[in-house]
Design a protein around this motif. Structure first.
Motif, PDB file in Angstrom:
ATOM      1  N   VAL A  95      37.575 -17.806 -70.249  1.00 52.60           N
ATOM      2  CA  VAL A  95      36.587 -18.843 -69.967  1.00 52.60           C
ATOM      3  C   VAL A  95      35.366 -18.148 -69.387  1.00 52.60           C
ATOM      4  CG1 VAL A  95      37.547 -19.376 -67.677  1.00 52.60           C
ATOM      5  CG2 VAL A  95      36.121 -21.052 -68.841  1.00 52.60           C
ATOM      6  N   CYS A  96      34.196 -18.542 -69.882  1.00 53.21           N
ATOM      7  CA  CYS A  96      32.941 -17.935 -69.451  1.00 53.21           C
ATOM      8  C   CYS A  96      31.951 -19.042 -69.126  1.00 53.21           C
ATOM      9  CB  CYS A  96      32.398 -17.036 -70.577  1.00 53.21           C
ATOM     10  SG  CYS A  96      30.915 -16.100 -70.129  1.00 53.21           S
ATOM     11  N   VAL A  97      31.271 -18.917 -67.996  1.00 50.80           N
ATOM     12  CA  VAL A  97      30.194 -19.830 -67.613  1.00 50.80           C
ATOM     13  C   VAL A  97      28.953 -18.992 -67.366  1.00 50.80           C
ATOM     14  CG1 VAL A  97      31.756 -21.548 -66.608  1.00 50.80           C
ATOM     15  CG2 VAL A  97      30.749 -19.808 -65.134  1.00 50.80           C
ATOM     16  N   ASP A  98      27.783 -19.594 -67.593  1.00 48.50           N
ATOM     17  CA  ASP A  98      26.564 -18.821 -67.361  1.00 48.50           C
ATOM     18  C   ASP A  98      25.427 -19.685 -66.842  1.00 48.50           C
ATOM     19  OD1 ASP A  98      25.251 -20.012 -69.576  1.00 48.50           O
ATOM     20  OD2 ASP A  98      25.815 -18.382 -70.920  1.00 48.50           O
ATOM     21  N   SER A  99      24.292 -19.039 -66.625  1.00 47.36           N
ATOM     22  CA  SER A  99      23.131 -19.689 -66.030  1.00 47.36           C
ATOM     23  C   SER A  99      22.459 -20.695 -66.958  1.00 47.36           C
ATOM     24  CB  SER A  99      22.112 -18.634 -65.601  1.00 47.36           C
ATOM     25  OG  SER A  99      21.823 -17.757 -66.681  1.00 47.36           O
ATOM     26  N   THR A 100      22.809 -20.703 -68.238  1.00 49.16           N
ATOM     27  CA  THR A 100      22.236 -21.685 -69.157  1.00 49.16           C
ATOM     28  C   THR A 100      22.996 -23.005 -69.115  1.00 49.16           C
ATOM     29  OG1 THR A 100      23.568 -21.067 -71.091  1.00 49.16           O
ATOM     30  CG2 THR A 100      21.523 -19.827 -70.726  1.00 49.16           C
ATOM     31  N   GLY A 101      24.106 -23.044 -68.367  1.00 45.58           N
ATOM     32  CA  GLY A 101      24.924 -24.241 -68.269  1.00 45.58           C
ATOM     33  C   GLY A 101      26.060 -24.258 -69.266  1.00 45.58           C
ATOM     34  N   ILE A 102      26.187 -23.201 -70.037  1.00 42.38           N
ATOM     35  CA  ILE A 102      27.226 -23.100 -71.061  1.00 42.38           C
ATOM     36  C   ILE A 102      28.577 -22.791 -70.422  1.00 42.38           C
ATOM     37  CG2 ILE A 102      28.043 -21.636 -72.981  1.00 42.38           C
ATOM     38  CD1 ILE A 102      25.782 -23.475 -73.813  1.00 42.38           C
ATOM     39  N   THR A 103      29.621 -23.418 -70.943  1.00 38.44           N
ATOM     40  CA  THR A 103      31.003 -23.044 -70.662  1.00 38.44           C
ATOM     41  C   THR A 103      31.656 -22.804 -72.011  1.00 38.44           C
ATOM     42  OG1 THR A 103      31.124 -24.407 -68.672  1.00 38.44           O
ATOM     43  CG2 THR A 103      33.216 -23.741 -69.665  1.00 38.44           C
ATOM     44  N   LYS A 104      32.177 -21.587 -72.209  1.00 38.79           N
ATOM     45  CA  LYS A 104      32.844 -21.248 -73.467  1.00 38.79           C
ATOM     46  C   LYS A 104      34.260 -20.802 -73.164  1.00 38.79           C
ATOM     47  CE  LYS A 104      28.838 -19.706 -76.119  1.00 38.79           C
ATOM     48  NZ  LYS A 104      28.285 -18.617 -76.943  1.00 38.79           N
ATOM     49  N   SER A 105      35.189 -21.205 -74.012  1.00 37.62           N
ATOM     50  CA  SER A 105      36.576 -20.771 -73.908  1.00 37.62           C
ATOM     51  C   SER A 105      37.044 -20.307 -75.278  1.00 37.62           C
ATOM     52  CB  SER A 105      37.478 -21.909 -73.443  1.00 37.62           C
ATOM     53  OG  SER A 105      37.142 -22.323 -72.142  1.00 37.62           O
ATOM     54  N   SER A 106      37.496 -19.071 -75.364  1.00 36.02           N
ATOM     55  CA  SER A 106      38.089 -18.534 -76.591  1.00 36.02           C
ATOM     56  C   SER A 106      38.680 -17.168 -76.270  1.00 36.02           C
ATOM     57  CB  SER A 106      37.061 -18.413 -77.724  1.00 36.02           C
ATOM     58  OG  SER A 106      36.242 -17.281 -77.548  1.00 36.02           O
ATOM     59  N   THR A 107      39.379 -16.601 -77.203  1.00 32.43           N
ATOM     60  CA  THR A 107      39.935 -15.261 -76.985  1.00 32.43           C
ATOM     61  C   THR A 107      38.880 -14.187 -77.185  1.00 32.43           C
ATOM     62  OG1 THR A 107      40.660 -15.169 -79.287  1.00 32.43           O
ATOM     63  CG2 THR A 107      42.278 -15.909 -77.648  1.00 32.43           C
ATOM     64  N   THR A 108      37.723 -14.541 -77.759  1.00 35.31           N
ATOM     65  CA  THR A 108      36.699 -13.534 -78.063  1.00 35.31           C
ATOM     66  C   THR A 108      35.422 -13.660 -77.243  1.00 35.31           C
ATOM     67  OG1 THR A 108      35.812 -14.899 -79.855  1.00 35.31           O
ATOM     68  CG2 THR A 108      37.535 -13.293 -80.432  1.00 35.31           C
ATOM     69  N   VAL A 109      35.319 -14.644 -76.379  1.00 34.11           N
ATOM     70  CA  VAL A 109      34.094 -14.821 -75.594  1.00 34.11           C
ATOM     71  C   VAL A 109      33.890 -13.595 -74.696  1.00 34.11           C
ATOM     72  CG1 VAL A 109      35.136 -16.081 -73.659  1.00 34.11           C
ATOM     73  CG2 VAL A 109      32.759 -16.465 -74.209  1.00 34.11           C
TER      74      VAL A 109
END
Length: 119
Positions: A95-109
């Motif tokens: 799981v990855c969060v960033d300053s753009t407000g994006i939250t991504k979840s995957s095995t490749t993020v």
């Protein structure tokens, strides 16, 4: 349940990154402090995190992650105008969060040093 807990903790770290941004005069990183230094420190402190309250909150979240995962392992990257935080869940997804407000979840993020945004 532990994956949901980790997502929540990472989301709260995103909020604390915005507090650091405000505390540090509209930037996520300075010479030796900021989001990356605060979040990746073994023992976050007021100097690294901008103030004692933020340092205490980061410490509490790292403690919660340790309780859920037997590890508080995550990685934070930051540039002056961007940051990202990534952690691996029990499911194997990241799981990855960033300053753009994006939250991504995957095995490749990823959370690359060069951009400090989730890709």
């Amino acid at each position: 349940a532990n994956d949901a807990r980790l997502k929540s903790d990472i989301g709260q770290l995103r909020t604390l990154a915005e507090v650091i941004y405000d505390t540090m005069g509209s930037q996520y990183v300075s010479t030796s402090n900021g989001v990356e230094a605060c979040f990746n420190a073994v023992t976050p402190d007021a100097t690294l995190c901008g103030d004692a309250s933020t340092a205490s909150s980061v410490t509490a979240l790292k403690t919660d992650m340790t309780a859920a995962y037997a590890s508080s392992a995550f990685d934070a990257q930051a540039l002056t105008s961007s940051f990202c935080i990534i952690a691996t869940m029990r499911s194997g997804e990241k799981v990855c969060v960033d300053s753009t407000g994006i939250t991504k979840s995957s095995t490749t993020v990823t959370c690359p040093t060069a951009t400090a945004v989730c890709t």
